[in-house]
Design a protein around this motif. Structure first.
Motif, short mmCIF file in Angstrom:
data_model
loop_
_atom_site.label_atom_id
_atom_site.label_comp_id
_atom_site.label_asym_id
_atom_site.label_seq_id
_atom_site.Cartn_x
_atom_site.Cartn_y
_atom_site.Cartn_z
N ASN A 196 0.82 -1.21 0.00
CA ASN A 196 0.00 0.00 0.00
C ASN A 196 0.85 1.26 0.00
N PRO A 232 -0.08 1.44 -4.06
CA PRO A 232 -1.44 1.29 -3.52
C PRO A 232 -2.48 0.89 -4.56
N SER A 279 -3.70 -3.03 4.58
CA SER A 279 -4.04 -2.33 3.34
C SER A 279 -4.38 -0.86 3.56
N ASP A 334 -0.08 3.36 5.45
CA ASP A 334 0.95 3.94 4.60
C ASP A 334 2.17 4.18 5.47
#
Length: 316
Positions: free
Chosen positions: A26, A30, A207, A210
């Motif tokens: 991700n 992403p 997911s 970041d």
């Protein structure tokens, strides 16, 4: 290639290793998790489906004879966690402006006070706990949703904890409990299920992470993480050990933050403009808590279990 052996060697690795994989993806690419279809459903958007399956599975292992022990043990810890969130939020909102203190905004502090991760809790209890510990996964999901943090921030009716929210968690757990108690063979058949589902839940948790947010959080992210640990771990360990007479692994399991907590600042700031300038930084700081506690709490749970191995506390 011994993938499973490696995952099992990492604290809560059946959840943390898959979470790390999708967090890296991700961060770097992403779009690959958002191509749609089965890929996105399995590795990104399937969190609530997997939690529903997990609730059914844990319910199927919950026998009627365990109700009293689960209510006492699980709900005592959950109420203690809620007391930290409610009391801490009231104090923070009363004495601090929206900008907070030392670079940590009020919205970040309240999010931290209310955050918990049922996935880490279940991973720890699968290793160290018993069926009563694992059954607390159901009610723990009630307090892990963003609505709790938003409610404590004072959103009012729009963020109230409604009966519908309770039913959303209770129905799959109750359905699993029903079939597991009606037919012990079904309970035995579903017993390995929680271990199988955990890696996929880890994929979904990762997911939304970041890893660049960790860099953005910097020292204030570490400060908020330290605040989170000090606000949760000592108090919950005391409750687990002194009140419940348990080793403390469940207290450490409940002292971790889930990836979904990262969304709380932006959700609240969307309807409260005074907090909007702090939402992005707050999300980065909360991301630091998610990563650090996902790694740290399973390690600490291993240590408290080892310390209690020679003299196991009385079961509750």
């Amino acid at each position: 290639m011994k993938i499973l052996r490696f995952m099992q060697s990492v604290p809560a690795g059946t959840l943390n290793v898959p979470m790390a994989v999708t967090a890296i993806i991700n961060t770097l690419w992403p779009q690959s998790l958002q191509i749609g279809g089965a890929t996105t459903a399995l590795f990104a958007n399937g969190t609530m489906t997997l939690i529903g399956v997990m609730l059914f599975l844990t319910g199927s292992q919950f026998m009627v004879s365990q109700v009293a022990a689960t209510v006492r043990r699980g709900l005592v810890l959950i109420c203690a966690k809620l007391a930290i969130g409610l009391g801490g939020a009231a104090l923070v909102l009363h004495i601090l402006p929206p900008s907070g203190i030392w670079g940590v905004s009020t919205i970040a502090l309240v999010t931290a006070l209310t955050a918990t991760n049922p996935g880490i809790y279940l991973a720890i209890c699968n290793k160290h706990g018993d069926a009563v510990d694992r059954a607390a996964f159901g009610p723990l999901n009630l307090i892990s949703v963003p609505a709790i943090a938003i409610l404590f921030m004072g959103l009012g009716d729009g963020g109230s904890f409604s009966a519908v929210t309770l039913l959303q968690v209770a129905v799959p757990f109750a359905a699993g409990m029903l079939v597991g108690n009606l037919d012990p063979d079904v309970s035995a058949f579903l017993r390995p299920g929680t271990v199988v589902i955990l890696p996929f839940l880890g994929f979904c948790f990762g997911s939304v992470i970041d890893l660049r947010l960790l860099v953005a959080a910097g020292g204030t992210g570490l400060l908020l993480t330290l605040f989170y640990i000090l606000a949760n771990v000592p108090f919950l360990l005391l409750v687990d050990r002194l009140v419940l007479r348990r080793p403390g692994h469940a207290a450490l399991g409940i002292s971790s933050a889930a990836g979904i907590s990262i969304t709380v600042p932006s959700i609240y700031a969307a309807t409260h403009p005074a907090f909007a300038p702090y939402a992005e930084v707050a999300a980065a700081q909360v991301a630091m808590i998610v990563v650090v506690t996902s790694i740290l709490m399973p390690i600490l749970a291993d240590r408290v279990k080892d310390q209690g191995a020679t003299k196991e506390p009385a079961a509750v």
